[in-house]
Design an enzyme around this catalytic site. Structure first.
Site, PDB file in Angstrom:
ATOM      1  CG  HIS A 115      -1.926   0.972   1.369  1.00 32.56           C
ATOM      2  ND1 HIS A 115      -1.689   2.277   1.711  1.00 32.56           N
ATOM      3  CD2 HIS A 115      -3.258   0.867   1.175  1.00 32.56           C
ATOM      4  CE1 HIS A 115      -2.847   2.933   1.727  1.00 32.56           C
ATOM      5  NE2 HIS A 115      -3.811   2.112   1.396  1.00 32.56           N
ATOM      6  CG  ASP A 142       0.554  -2.636   6.195  1.00 39.22           C
ATOM      7  OD1 ASP A 142      -0.419  -2.709   6.979  1.00 39.22           O
ATOM      8  OD2 ASP A 142       0.508  -2.011   5.117  1.00 39.22           O
ATOM      9  CD  GLN A 153      -6.938  -4.582   4.008  1.00 36.13           C
ATOM     10  OE1 GLN A 153      -7.932  -5.272   4.215  1.00 36.13           O
ATOM     11  NE2 GLN A 153      -7.025  -3.284   3.755  1.00 36.13           N
ATOM     12  CE  LYS A 207      -7.364  -0.243   6.155  1.00 39.27           C
ATOM     13  NZ  LYS A 207      -7.981   0.393   4.984  1.00 39.27           N
ATOM     14  CB  CYS A 234      -3.611   3.329  -1.622  1.00 38.33           C
ATOM     15  SG  CYS A 234      -4.696   4.692  -1.281  1.00 38.33           S
TER      16      CYS A 234
END
Lengths: 405, 150
Positions: free
Chosen positions: A122, A199, A202, A225, A363
């Site tokens: 991202h 990261d 998600q 999220k 993104c």
């Protein structure tokens, strides 16, 4: 058996209509909807317990402080960190990555050093490193993407060497759904004593996270999220890293003693939390994590995998539809393109059918460039989506084809 | 569905599938690139202006049905028009897609372009319809940077 109807009744917005049609919310990778339990936690705080934290001796301040610090404990347990001091509250994944780039990495970089990221990142896991690299004369190196949406981890031995000062990769791709074998990346990086940032923007909502088992150095995620509020997230960092990091921002709460000559910084994690934090966000995020824990992240994962398999099967039967990202291990995200129809048109027409999907580059422009497409339409599913909704999404796609001829 | 039919009218679908003046102009006096970073629409516009009149105009690029058909219809519409008129049409077209009141004369003046009136019901798509027009103004002003809708 996962009781999806019972779960849906926890989310007030899922009962609403769009253009007179029942809402089918399939933009969960962008942001998730909030259960009543999260909404109530914030109302309860404002109605009964709210004051600034870490300062007042009065009752409400102590109450707010206790709730805020209990939220840190909830985050620690949710991702199985060793201790609460390893949890820093941030505005979201983006700020977490920026914090590590500024406070950990930048002071350690020499011209010619390398930062290893991947082609599927991202933008928020690209640009902070790019900015740091530009300021220090370091370079970005990229783990390449394979046609099916997996990372080409066979390239790792060529990419990892002692010039690399940090590896930053996503646990799960927001545009392709790919779940990366981050353990393998971490193991190979650690063989060269290179720290790894994961990261988790998600992955946090879709699979159990155990930072000790992963052995990652940094893990970042956003509350919104995972069914919590926006403007709040958490950075996990191993204690020894936090102890050796520069402050991120200066301000109140991150100090022990201040004079014009010298400031003594507060202990971790407070050293990295300057200013009055997002108190209600933090408490709302903790309520969301508790909600997810009660449903059981394993049960969620199992249900979402079934839904994903069903959706992939249904969508594949639509003529002219091509799924972008077909890695064997995926989270509940399906990106696709339709022959001769631009995703922006797809999104508008599906919206009129009550179906909320994301269209665009998500993104992740380098991913789009890799597939040589400007954009995709992305269906991202949650545990509150149903098989019937997947059918409605497929019907809406068929309608797009009819209308656009 | 009626708003959708209003948006995706036959003429728009036709120009999307078979864009007119879809080529590069080797001989041109003005040129500009347009880009909508939100959805990745990109177009390149070419104009040949002789004594204040657009004698030829063309475009290439990729985008959604609204942006492609808007560029296609715009090129058809502007061929033979003067630069002065063109700026006037830009204002009227902009008013049309953003839902501002247009008098009958202004609306009639836009001819076939009136099909884009449906866009005003879809605020997220206004930028798609206006990308080619913004690029046009940049080309006429000879701005070298790509026109952006952001």
């Amino acid at each position: 058996m996962f009781d999806v109807n019972k779960v849906r009744s926890d989310f007030p917005i899922l009962g609403t209509t769009v253009y007179g049609k029942p809402l089918v919310y399939a933009d969960n990778a962008a942001s998730t909807q909030k259960p009543q339990q999260v909404i109530d936690s914030i109302t309860e705080l404002y109605s009964n317990h709210y004051a600034n934290i870490h300062r007042g001796v009065h009752h409400l301040s102590q109450k707010s402080t206790a709730l805020y610090e209990a939220a840190r404990e909830t985050v620690k347990n949710f991702i199985n960190a060793r201790q609460v001091e390893e949890i820093v509250f941030v505005r979201g994944t983006t700020e977490g990555v920026n914090l590590v780039a500024s406070s950990y990495l930048e002071p350690r970089l020499e011209p010619g050093d390398e930062i290893l990221i991947s082609e599927m990142e991202h933008h928020s896991n690209i640009i902070p490193w790019q900015l740091t690299a530009e300021r220090t004369g370091a370079f970005l190196k990229i783990i390449p993407l394979l046609e099916n949406g997996d990372l080409d981890l066979s390239a790792l031995p060529d990419l990892i060497n002692s010039k690399v000062k940090l590896v930053a990769v996503t646990h799960m791709s927001n545009s392709l759904g790919t779940i990366n074998d981050v353990s393998r990346i971490i193991e190979q990086a650690h063989a060269f004593d290179i720290p790894v940032l994961i990261d988790g923007a998600q992955s946090i909502a879709h699979m159990p996270i155990d930072v000790q088992k992963l052995d990652c150095d940094f893990f970042v995620f956003s509350g919104h999220k995972i069914y919590g509020p926006t403007g709040i997230g958490a950075l996990y960092a191993k204690e020894n890293h936090l102890l050796n990091m520069e402050p991120y921002q200066g301000g109140g709460d991150m100090i022990l003693n201040v004079s014009f000559e010298k400031t003594e910084y507060n202990d971790i994690p407070y050293k990295f939390e300057a200013g009055t934090p997002n108190i209600e966000g933090t408490i709302g995020m903790a309520a969301a994590l508790k909600y997810v824990s009660e449903l059981g992240i394993e049960a969620i994962d199992e249900y979402e995998q079934e839904l994903l398999a069903y959706a992939a099967k249904q969508f594949s039967q639509i003529e002219g539809l091509k799924i972008i990202g077909t890695a064997p291990k995926k989270g509940s995200i399906i990106s696709f393109v339709l022959d001769g129809i631009h995703p922006h048109d797809v999104g508008t027409i599906m919206d009129m059918e009550g179906v909320a999907v994301r269209t665009g580059h998500h993104c992740t422009q380098p991913v789009m460039d890799c597939y040589n497409i400007p954009a995709t339409t992305r269906v991202s599913l949650s545990f509150y989506n149903t098989v019937d909704e997947v059918d409605q999404i497929a019907k809406a796609i068929t309608k797009v084809k009819e209308l656009m001829g | 569905m009626s708003e959708l039919r209003e948006l995706y009218q036959e003429v728009i679908l036709d120009h999307n599938k078979n864009p007119r003046n879809f080529k590069k102009l080797d001989l041109h006096s003005h040129h500009a690139n347009g880009h909508n970073p939100l959805c990745g629409d990109k177009l390149e516009l070419f104009l040949d202006v002789v004594e204040g009149i657009i004698t030829d105009i063309s475009f290439v690029g990729s985008g959604c049905a609204i942006s492609t058909s808007s560029a296609s219809l715009m090129t058809q519409f502007l061929k033979g028009k003067s630069i002065e008129e063109t700026r006037h049409y830009f204002d009227n077209f902009h008013d049309l897609v953003t839902g501002k009141e247009l008098d009958d004369e202004a609306l009639e003046g836009l001819g076939k372009l009136a099909v884009f009136a449906g866009v005003q019901e879809f605020p997220a798509r206004v930028k798609c319809a206006s990308l080619s027009w913004h690029t046009l103004i940049n080309a006429l002003d000879s701005v070298d940077e790509p026109a952006a809708t952001e």
